[in-house]
Design an enzyme around this catalytic site. Structure first.
Site, PDB file in Angstrom:
ATOM      1  N   ASP A   1       0.648  -1.365  -0.409  1.00  0.00           N
ATOM      2  CA  ASP A   1      -0.046  -0.029   0.101  1.00  0.00           C
ATOM      3  C   ASP A   1       0.468   1.188  -0.289  1.00  0.00           C
ATOM      4  OD1 ASP A   1      -2.515   0.902   0.127  1.00  0.00           O
ATOM      5  OD2 ASP A   1      -3.366   0.828   1.510  1.00  0.00           O
ATOM      6  N   ASP A   2       1.801   1.300   0.696  1.00  0.00           N
ATOM      7  CA  ASP A   2       2.671   2.568   0.989  1.00  0.00           C
ATOM      8  C   ASP A   2       3.921   2.183  -0.334  1.00  0.00           C
ATOM      9  OD1 ASP A   2       3.210   3.918   3.602  1.00  0.00           O
ATOM     10  OD2 ASP A   2       2.514   1.772   4.056  1.00  0.00           O
TER      11      ASP A   2
END
Length: 675
Positions: free
Chosen positions: A417-418
């Site tokens: 996600d990051d």
């Protein structure tokens, strides 16, 4: 902001020329201060109010940037973090009066009138949180007969007493003899000997659970008991029978099977060969130490760090050992000290996540792509790239590294996600060293594609971490312990790949197909890492349109109708955490700035800029903005574990409204083929 149309490195994706011309006419100059007030009914009046609100928010966000280039808001969870910090220090013999006093100030402030503590703002009382908070206040010297303590203990008894609390709470109590180790599920360190292909090996667990379970196997084997500083009879429904027997589930089901396995493991604990057990605990110690980060923490999160310190201490590491000193120092960095002298413990810190979201927000709100603040943010994020192999390689051996973690230091566990959001942020900034940026983007995109799960979607930390067995263990009665693919993470990856010119790549299309299949019948998407369907839907629609789905696609139209149906009368959107276990709460809750922004991001991506729901939502943001450019948001809109562990990201109330307002004023960022 000047948007290029040639897809050059570091530039914002191209926008349609007509939209760009219209957007330029909308910008104007915004007031430097003041509240939004009531939004004018005319289109131009609302546009001006939105532009003013965006400028105020951008100014506040810019002022919060650290000189090194990063942003970080407080990460608020619940008082179990504070209580367990005190219990750890009591266990190690290092609890001091100042720390105790400061923690107690915070814990007392969070108590409800009925005596209980909650796990999120406005939520119901939680038994485990209340037990742990009560014990912490006893450590701080609060007498059991004090009114607030008497209310708490009465509430605990009415809720079933300590016997009904979660396993992790009873482990903390067992450390001081307030609960018997024999009455806890067994977790043998020999678990580490299971090969990676065998069911229930440690890599079947999500990374956060894995990092917690390994040290707890040592604690479970050692079964330490420190002298209890006071009794806790008042927290039992029957002090003479603190652990009433419970019937076993039928042996034909998973629950009954694992309950009987646990009984067998308790027998094994008494007869385990000493040499084998010693070897297993030494292997656990090596596993723990190898995964300690450069800042002394484990995984960048508080729970594994706490249990790792306890485990190593039980194995003979004294508090002056470099590993222990670094670990304890890292725990101190989770403390947030308030002006009134109180002390709150963060479960985690979110600088990479906050920085990439802040960069996207500022860029989409009109900051020039070569603005010094954005360049500095990208410089810092480039330095945070993880180029070493971590535990993710167990499922993806041979995949070259290249990703970003959530925290300052967490090289073992970059997350997908990051990484996706960092790359989306990079594409909005014109960096003076494009070769360096392009190399990092290439590594990040390659790693992310390599982490795709078999079904076409993406989880947060691992690929194909989908075994259902870990959730069946008696030990795992709290939160998620596996990391299956989710709609929100998959959406962010699909959006990133589209911005990299990979919308037609077969891997991207598999992600799109997975998202379409995951849509709920009502038109929404489940939100794993944010609350809840508003977050999931706010993540998916921008991804689908970036990947080329027309706004007329039936899935997009269903989502638009659903968002319109759950909009609050005041114009905002909100969804309570209770929606995770009660369908009646889906899409329902007090309006919040972050959730209103998520709904707007979805609707704007769906081409609904001139619709009544968007106008009302933008007006709500403009009207509720504070004079300093921020928004009030006591509600928890972040998710650690659905329902069980909730998060209030204090920067969400700023970055997401700014992003939504920026896109309303300046138009949607458009993916172009990256070079």
């Amino acid at each position: 902001m000047t948007a290029t149309t040639d897809g050059s490195a570091g530039a914002v994706g191209p926008r349609a020329a007509a939209a760009s011309t219209t957007n330029e006419s909308r910008r104007g100059t915004a007031a430097a201060s003041g509240t939004g007030g009531s939004a004018p009914s005319g289109a131009s009046g609302l546009d001006e109010a939105a532009a003013r609100a965006a400028e105020r928010a951008a100014g506040h966000l810019l002022a919060r940037q650290d000189p090194e280039g990063w942003w970080k808001g407080d990460l608020e969870t619940n008082v179990t973090m504070d209580a367990e910090d005190l219990l750890l220090r009591q266990f190690l013999g290092i609890l001091d009066a100042d720390t105790t006093h400061a923690a107690a100030l915070h814990i007392r402030r969070e108590q409800r009138e009925d005596g209980a503590w909650t796990t999120f703002y406005g939520g119901p009382g939680d038994l485990s949180a209340t037990v742990e908070a009560y014990v912490a206040l006893r450590l701080a010297g609060d007498p059991p007969e004090a009114p607030h303590m008497a209310r708490a203990s009465a509430w605990v008894r009415a809720a079933g007493g300590i016997a009904s609390a979660r396993v992790f709470t009873r482990i903390w109590l067992a450390l001081f003899g307030w609960w018997r180790w024999e009455d806890l599920p067994e977790l043998p360190p020999e678990l580490l000997f299971l090969p990676k292909w065998f069911p229930l090996n440690i890599y079947d667990f999500g990374c956060w659970a894995r990092q917690t379970i390994v040290p707890l196997t040592v604690v479970s084997a050692k079964r330490p008991v420190r002298p209890a500083p006071f009794p806790l009879d008042e927290l039992h429904t029957d002090p003479d029978l603190p652990a009433p027997p419970r019937p076993l589930a039928p042996a034909t089901g998973w629950d009954g099977l694992f309950q009987r396995l646990d009984k067998a493991l308790h027998v094994y604990h008494r007869v385990a060969p000493r040499a084998l057990r010693r070897t297993a605990m030494n292997q656990a110690a090596r596993w723990i130490i190898e995964r300690q980060e450069n800042d002394g923490c484990w995984g960048g999160i508080q729970p594994p760090a706490v249990y790792s310190v306890i485990a190593l201490h039980l194995l003979g590491y004294d508090l002056q050992h470099p590993v222990m000193r670094a670990g304890l120092a890292s725990l101190d960095r989770f403390a947030v000290w308030r002006e009134d002298g109180s002390r709150m413990i963060e479960a985690c810190q979110s600088p990479v996540w906050d920085t990439c979201l802040a960069t996207i927000a500022l860029a989409d709100a009109g900051l020039e792509p070569d603005h010094p603040a954005l360049v500095k943010a990208v410089d810092w994020m480039l330095d945070e790239e993880i180029t070493r192999t971590g535990d993710w390689a167990v499922r993806r051996p041979g995949l070259p590294p290249g990703g970003w973690a959530f925290e300052f230091h967490n090289d073992n566990y970059p997350d997908i996600d990051d990484t996706a959001e960092v790359l989306l942020a990079f594409r909005r900034v014109r960096h003076p060293d494009p070769a360096r940026l392009e190399a990092a983007v290439a590594r990040g995109a390659r790693w992310t594609l390599g982490m795709q799960s078999r079904g076409g979607a993406w989880g947060a930390f691992d690929a194909d971490n989908t075994s259902a067995l870990p959730n069946k263990l008696p030990f795992c009665d709290f939160g998620e312990v596996i990391d299956p693919p989710s709609a929100d993470v998959t959406a962010h990856v699909v959006e990133m790949l589209a911005f990299e010119g990979l919308a037609d790549d077969p891997r991207t299309r598999r992600g799109v197909e997975w998202l379409l299949a995951a849509q709920e019948p009502n038109g929404a998407w489940f939100g794993r890492w944010g609350v809840n369907h508003v977050y999931g839907t706010g993540s998916v629609l921008p991804a689908l349109t970036a990947a080329g789905l027309p706004v007329s696609h039936p899935a997009i139209r269903r989502s638009v109708r659903w968002l319109g149906s759950v909009q609050n009368e005041d114009g905002g959107w909100g969804e309570d955490l209770r929606s995770y276990h009660d369908e009646g709460w889906i899409g329902r809750g007090a309006s919040t700035a972050s959730q209103t922004a998520w709904a707007l991001l979805a609707l704007l991506a769906a081409g609904e800029r001139e619709s009544e729901p968007v106008r009302r939502g933008v007006a709500w943001l403009a009207e509720t903005q504070r004079e300093d450019g921020t928004w009030d948001e006591p509600y928890f809109t972040g998710t650690g574990f659905p329902w069980d562990f909730s998060i209030n990201y204090h920067l969400y109330r700023l970055v997401f409204p700014l992003t939504a307002l920026g896109r309303y004023v300046h138009g949607e960022p458009s993916p172009g083929k990256a070079r």
